[in-house]
Write a protein that holds these residues in place. Structure first.
Motif, PDB file in Angstrom:
ATOM      1  N   VAL A 165       0.881  -1.135  -0.066  1.00 13.48           N
ATOM      2  CA  VAL A 165      -0.018   0.054   0.073  1.00 13.48           C
ATOM      3  C   VAL A 165       0.886   1.285  -0.054  1.00 13.48           C
ATOM      4  CG1 VAL A 165      -1.810   1.282   1.344  1.00 13.48           C
ATOM      5  CG2 VAL A 165      -1.974  -1.246   0.906  1.00 13.48           C
ATOM      6  N   ARG A 166       2.032   1.137   0.804  1.00 16.04           N
ATOM      7  CA  ARG A 166       2.849   2.322   0.795  1.00 16.04           C
ATOM      8  C   ARG A 166       3.522   2.663  -0.456  1.00 16.04           C
ATOM      9  NH1 ARG A 166       6.008   1.736   6.714  1.00 16.04           N
ATOM     10  NH2 ARG A 166       4.156   2.834   7.921  1.00 16.04           N
ATOM     11  N   SER A 167       3.664   1.615  -1.185  1.00 14.02           N
ATOM     12  CA  SER A 167       4.483   1.712  -2.517  1.00 14.02           C
ATOM     13  C   SER A 167       3.387   2.414  -3.547  1.00 14.02           C
ATOM     14  CB  SER A 167       4.735   0.579  -3.289  1.00 14.02           C
ATOM     15  OG  SER A 167       3.412  -0.435  -3.513  1.00 14.02           O
ATOM     16  N   ARG A 168       1.838   2.267  -3.300  1.00 11.93           N
ATOM     17  CA  ARG A 168       0.831   2.883  -4.224  1.00 11.93           C
ATOM     18  C   ARG A 168       0.496   4.296  -3.448  1.00 11.93           C
ATOM     19  NH1 ARG A 168      -0.693  -2.283  -4.258  1.00 11.93           N
ATOM     20  NH2 ARG A 168      -2.114  -2.164  -2.477  1.00 11.93           N
ATOM     21  N   ARG A 169       0.808   4.523  -2.486  1.00 10.20           N
ATOM     22  CA  ARG A 169       0.391   5.612  -1.585  1.00 10.20           C
ATOM     23  C   ARG A 169       1.242   6.457  -0.834  1.00 10.20           C
ATOM     24  NH1 ARG A 169      -5.544   5.903  -0.634  1.00 10.20           N
ATOM     25  NH2 ARG A 169      -6.701   4.219  -1.771  1.00 10.20           N
ATOM     26  N   PRO A 170       2.637   6.619  -1.391  1.00  8.90           N
ATOM     27  CA  PRO A 170       3.448   7.352  -0.604  1.00  8.90           C
ATOM     28  C   PRO A 170       3.091   8.390   0.254  1.00  8.90           C
ATOM     29  CG  PRO A 170       3.730   7.923  -2.921  1.00  8.90           C
ATOM     30  CD  PRO A 170       2.733   6.836  -2.789  1.00  8.90           C
ATOM     31  N   GLY A 171       3.333   8.183   1.369  1.00 10.99           N
ATOM     32  CA  GLY A 171       2.839   9.441   2.448  1.00 10.99           C
ATOM     33  C   GLY A 171       1.684   9.408   3.088  1.00 10.99           C
ATOM     34  N   ALA A 172       0.928   8.217   2.654  1.00 10.66           N
ATOM     35  CA  ALA A 172      -0.480   8.050   3.175  1.00 10.66           C
ATOM     36  C   ALA A 172      -0.228   7.440   4.699  1.00 10.66           C
ATOM     37  CB  ALA A 172      -1.478   7.161   2.471  1.00 10.66           C
TER      38      ALA A 172
END
Length: 381
Positions: A165-172
């Motif tokens: 998920v972090r790879s798709r939503r950096p900073g989330a």
């Protein structure tokens, strides 16, 4: 009367629901959006709708408002702050922020003594918690449409899911919370600041785990007191609200609170089942009018999401259909077109079409839905 509607991308609820309702009420409508080129048939002004200062400035330079309204998940606090600046009836911006932020919602419900669901906030760069009760559900803190909502059965899966998920939503920022097992339901409410009315509710059928894609919602309203206490604790008293909850062995537990009208054609289905101008009722609340007592629904209704089962190219698709057969009113609205390429996301973005049916009882609706799907399949190859 001058109505300002704030919006991001176009939605069926606004385009075919709230805008016609505003016209029926005699409102002059101005739509404030950061994507004016995507909205047609209505006066639009390009505005940074995620900034309440920009909203206030745009409205102040245009016309005196009688109502400022949004049905977007993402800009409820900003819209409420803008409406409040002009002294208009509106939602509490703090409740808007709490409902949108799943970590704040859990904290508010626990602090009020309504319920406790074990949950951990995972900020960017933070390590994955090691003391969670597996299985857990990982989701974006401000996510929608089941996007990146996945069940993790152990620590290794949790690490893998968070990394993906972090790879798709950096900073989330993410949350991981205990899996709530049991039937999933919704409660639909509409308040005028004095009384919170239960408008209806649905029984939800999900696709297979580890994902949480809604495949069907059946009309089945239950005025659950636990859910109403939760909404009161959060501060939901005004406007439309769509709440999802699970009936666990310990009792009902909130999944999420969406401070806007239910979507995916269930808004139109609710209006049809109740036989009331629901979109007009919601706008009237924002214009300062009380909510009428909602009537009981007659018959049964279901909203079926036709979900792609594989990636590929759409080879065959039913069109826009509205028909009545054997006492069942059936409507199919395609969301994709023949020739489009589909890539599975395991979210509501995998919907190909939305099918709604209203009939005398659940059995009649089931037969109509099954017959339509048999004769008008979506084919992806």
């Amino acid at each position: 009367m001058r109505l300002y509607v704030t919006a991001l991308n176009p939605t069926d609820s606004v385009t075919n629901g709230f805008l016609p309702a505003a016209s029926a009420l005699g409102c002059e409508v101005t739509l404030l959006t950061d994507q004016p080129e995507r909205h047609t048939g209505v006066e639009t002004i390009r505005t940074d709708v995620r900034d309440p200062r920009a909203l206030i400035d745009t409205i102040a330079r245009h016309h005196r408002p009688d109502a400022v309204f949004s049905n977007s998940d993402h800009i409820q606090p900003e819209t409420a702050l803008a409406a409040g600046y002009f002294g208009l009836p509106t939602k509490d911006w703090r409740a808007c922020l709490t409902t949108k932020n799943k970590a704040l919602m859990r904290q508010a419900l626990a602090a009020a003594g309504v319920e406790t669901v074990r949950s951990a906030r995972i900020a960017p760069g933070e390590p994955v918690p090691a003391d969670l009760p597996f299985p857990v559900v990982v989701k974006p803190r401000e996510g929608v449409a089941s996007e990146d909502v996945v069940l993790a059965r152990d620590g290794a899966e949790l690490e893998e899911i968070v990394a993906a998920v972090r790879s798709r939503r950096p900073g989330a920022t993410l949350v991981a919370e205990e899996y709530l097992e049991g039937p999933l339901r919704t409660l639909e409410t509409l308040g005028d600041g004095r009384t919170l009315h239960v408008v209806g509710g649905f029984r939800t059928t999900l696709g297979p785990l580890p994902y949480f894609v809604e495949e069907r919602l059946d009309w089945d309203p239950v005025a659950d007191e636990h859910v109403l206490r939760a909404l009161s604790a959060i501060g939901v008293r005004f406007g439309a609200c769509h709440t999802e909850y699970v009936v666990t062995e310990r009792g009902p537990r909130i999944v999420e609170v969406n401070y806007r009208l239910i979507g995916d054609s269930c808004d139109f289905l609710t209006a049809e089942l109740l036989g009331v101008p629901l979109f007009e009722w919601i706008l009237r609340v924002h214009l300062g009018e009380p909510v009428p007592e909602p009537p009981a629904a007659s018959g049964h209704g279901a909203a079926v999401s036709l979900v792609a089962e594989r990636s590929g190219v759409i080879k065959r698709a039913p069109g826009d259909v509205a028909e009545t057969a054997d006492g069942v009113r059936l409507r199919h609205r395609p969301l994709r077109s023949v020739g489009e390429e589909v890539e599975l996301t395991h979210t509501n973005r995998d919907y190909l079409g939305l099918l709604t049916a209203v009939g005398p009882d659940e059995a009649a609706v089931d037969r109509a839905v099954a017959a339509f799907r048999a004769r008008s399949p979506w084919v992806v190859e």
